[in-house]
Design an enzyme around this catalytic site. Sequence first.
Site, PDB file in Angstrom:
ATOM      1  N   CYS A  87       0.855  -1.185   0.000  1.00 46.77           N
ATOM      2  CA  CYS A  87       0.000   0.000   0.000  1.00 46.77           C
ATOM      3  C   CYS A  87       0.897   1.244   0.000  1.00 46.77           C
ATOM      4  O   CYS A  87       1.831   1.340   0.791  1.00 46.77           O
ATOM      5  CB  CYS A  87      -0.898  -0.067   1.227  1.00 46.77           C
ATOM      6  SG  CYS A  87      -0.981   1.397   2.210  1.00 46.77           S
ATOM      7  N   GLU A  88       0.602   2.156  -0.912  1.00 40.89           N
ATOM      8  CA  GLU A  88       1.490   3.317  -1.038  1.00 40.89           C
ATOM      9  C   GLU A  88       1.254   4.354   0.061  1.00 40.89           C
ATOM     10  O   GLU A  88       2.051   5.265   0.229  1.00 40.89           O
ATOM     11  CB  GLU A  88       1.367   3.960  -2.426  1.00 40.89           C
ATOM     12  CG  GLU A  88       0.076   4.671  -2.698  1.00 40.89           C
ATOM     13  CD  GLU A  88       0.040   5.249  -4.112  1.00 40.89           C
ATOM     14  OE1 GLU A  88       0.836   4.842  -4.964  1.00 40.89           O
ATOM     15  OE2 GLU A  88      -0.826   6.117  -4.345  1.00 40.89           O
ATOM     16  N   HIS A  89       0.170   4.223   0.809  1.00 48.29           N
ATOM     17  CA  HIS A  89      -0.075   5.176   1.899  1.00 48.29           C
ATOM     18  C   HIS A  89       0.727   4.840   3.152  1.00 48.29           C
ATOM     19  O   HIS A  89       1.108   5.721   3.898  1.00 48.29           O
ATOM     20  CB  HIS A  89      -1.565   5.207   2.255  1.00 48.29           C
ATOM     21  CG  HIS A  89      -2.400   5.805   1.174  1.00 48.29           C
ATOM     22  ND1 HIS A  89      -3.728   5.484   0.961  1.00 48.29           N
ATOM     23  CD2 HIS A  89      -2.084   6.719   0.226  1.00 48.29           C
ATOM     24  CE1 HIS A  89      -4.180   6.165  -0.057  1.00 48.29           C
ATOM     25  NE2 HIS A  89      -3.211   6.917  -0.531  1.00 48.29           N
ATOM     26  N   HIS A  90       0.924   3.545   3.400  1.00 45.41           N
ATOM     27  CA  HIS A  90       1.582   3.142   4.648  1.00 45.41           C
ATOM     28  C   HIS A  90       2.818   2.270   4.448  1.00 45.41           C
ATOM     29  O   HIS A  90       3.475   1.914   5.412  1.00 45.41           O
ATOM     30  CB  HIS A  90       0.596   2.383   5.545  1.00 45.41           C
ATOM     31  CG  HIS A  90      -0.639   3.159   5.888  1.00 45.41           C
ATOM     32  ND1 HIS A  90      -1.796   3.090   5.137  1.00 45.41           N
ATOM     33  CD2 HIS A  90      -0.883   4.043   6.876  1.00 45.41           C
ATOM     34  CE1 HIS A  90      -2.702   3.896   5.663  1.00 45.41           C
ATOM     35  NE2 HIS A  90      -2.183   4.489   6.711  1.00 45.41           N
ATOM     36  N   GLN A 128      -5.129  -0.455  -4.361  1.00 46.80           N
ATOM     37  CA  GLN A 128      -5.802  -1.621  -4.933  1.00 46.80           C
ATOM     38  C   GLN A 128      -6.611  -1.248  -6.176  1.00 46.80           C
ATOM     39  O   GLN A 128      -6.643  -1.984  -7.159  1.00 46.80           O
ATOM     40  CB  GLN A 128      -6.697  -2.276  -3.870  1.00 46.80           C
ATOM     41  CG  GLN A 128      -7.366  -3.545  -4.392  1.00 46.80           C
ATOM     42  CD  GLN A 128      -8.107  -4.315  -3.328  1.00 46.80           C
ATOM     43  OE1 GLN A 128      -7.839  -4.169  -2.143  1.00 46.80           O
ATOM     44  NE2 GLN A 128      -9.042  -5.149  -3.742  1.00 46.80           N
ATOM     45  N   HIS A 156      -5.477  -5.828   3.651  1.00 46.74           N
ATOM     46  CA  HIS A 156      -4.557  -4.693   3.785  1.00 46.74           C
ATOM     47  C   HIS A 156      -3.959  -4.695   5.196  1.00 46.74           C
ATOM     48  O   HIS A 156      -4.695  -4.570   6.178  1.00 46.74           O
ATOM     49  CB  HIS A 156      -5.315  -3.376   3.560  1.00 46.74           C
ATOM     50  CG  HIS A 156      -5.761  -3.176   2.140  1.00 46.74           C
ATOM     51  ND1 HIS A 156      -5.366  -2.109   1.375  1.00 46.74           N
ATOM     52  CD2 HIS A 156      -6.549  -3.929   1.338  1.00 46.74           C
ATOM     53  CE1 HIS A 156      -5.909  -2.196   0.169  1.00 46.74           C
ATOM     54  NE2 HIS A 156      -6.633  -3.288   0.124  1.00 46.74           N
ATOM     55  N   CYS A 158      -2.369  -2.413   6.575  1.00 51.01           N
ATOM     56  CA  CYS A 158      -2.534  -1.112   7.253  1.00 51.01           C
ATOM     57  C   CYS A 158      -3.891  -1.053   7.962  1.00 51.01           C
ATOM     58  O   CYS A 158      -4.090  -0.217   8.843  1.00 51.01           O
ATOM     59  CB  CYS A 158      -2.357   0.048   6.273  1.00 51.01           C
ATOM     60  SG  CYS A 158      -3.477   0.013   4.885  1.00 51.01           S
TER      61      CYS A 158
HETATM   62 ZN   LIG Z   1      -2.550   1.642   3.636  1.00 47.43          ZN
END
Ligand SMILES: [Zn+2]
Length: 192
Positions: A87-90, A128, A156, A158
Amino acid sequence: MYSSSSTLTSQEKQLAIAEKFTEILELLGLDLEDPSLQKTPQRIAKMYVQEIFSGLNSNSFPSLFFIEAPCSEQMIFVKNIPIHSMCEHHFLPMVGHAHIAYCPQKHILGLSKIHRIAQHFAKKPQLQERLTREIANSLSSILRTEDIAVCMELKHFCVLMRGVQDIDSTTRTCLLKGQFLHSKKQEFLCQI
Ligand SMILES: [Zn+2]
């Protein structure tokens, strides 16, 4: 999305990333003299460049071979393709399966190539929704057909390890194109 560092060689990237990770681990208060941690920055750098983010290197796109399609009436369905992405956010893993179907026009792909294309797009920091779309668009242009369906169910980390810490939920994304929006929709959805 990509900076000028994309001109560095893999070796140069690994060295630079290892240096940055040394700083991060030290800032966290870890003792890098500890034999167990000594090589951790290099291990992370190698894993990032050569494995889990290898899809950022456009040369890593799989080589393809085509077979003449015996008939265009059939739907080709590949179920339960393992997906491991980040995941590119976390920068935490997203893992699960993709189910991919298409109706061939002139040619079909070797079955393992469907896996390899899906896994190529998974090997970079992702969302995703974007991963689902990139796989569908790539297959659509490679196979020259609009009749593509990609459904993906991922867990996920995260969501699992932090925040709401929900270990049970999975996220499903589904992108249907061409005949899969109409005549082939039920057939596809019933199989997943
Ligand atoms: Zn994430």
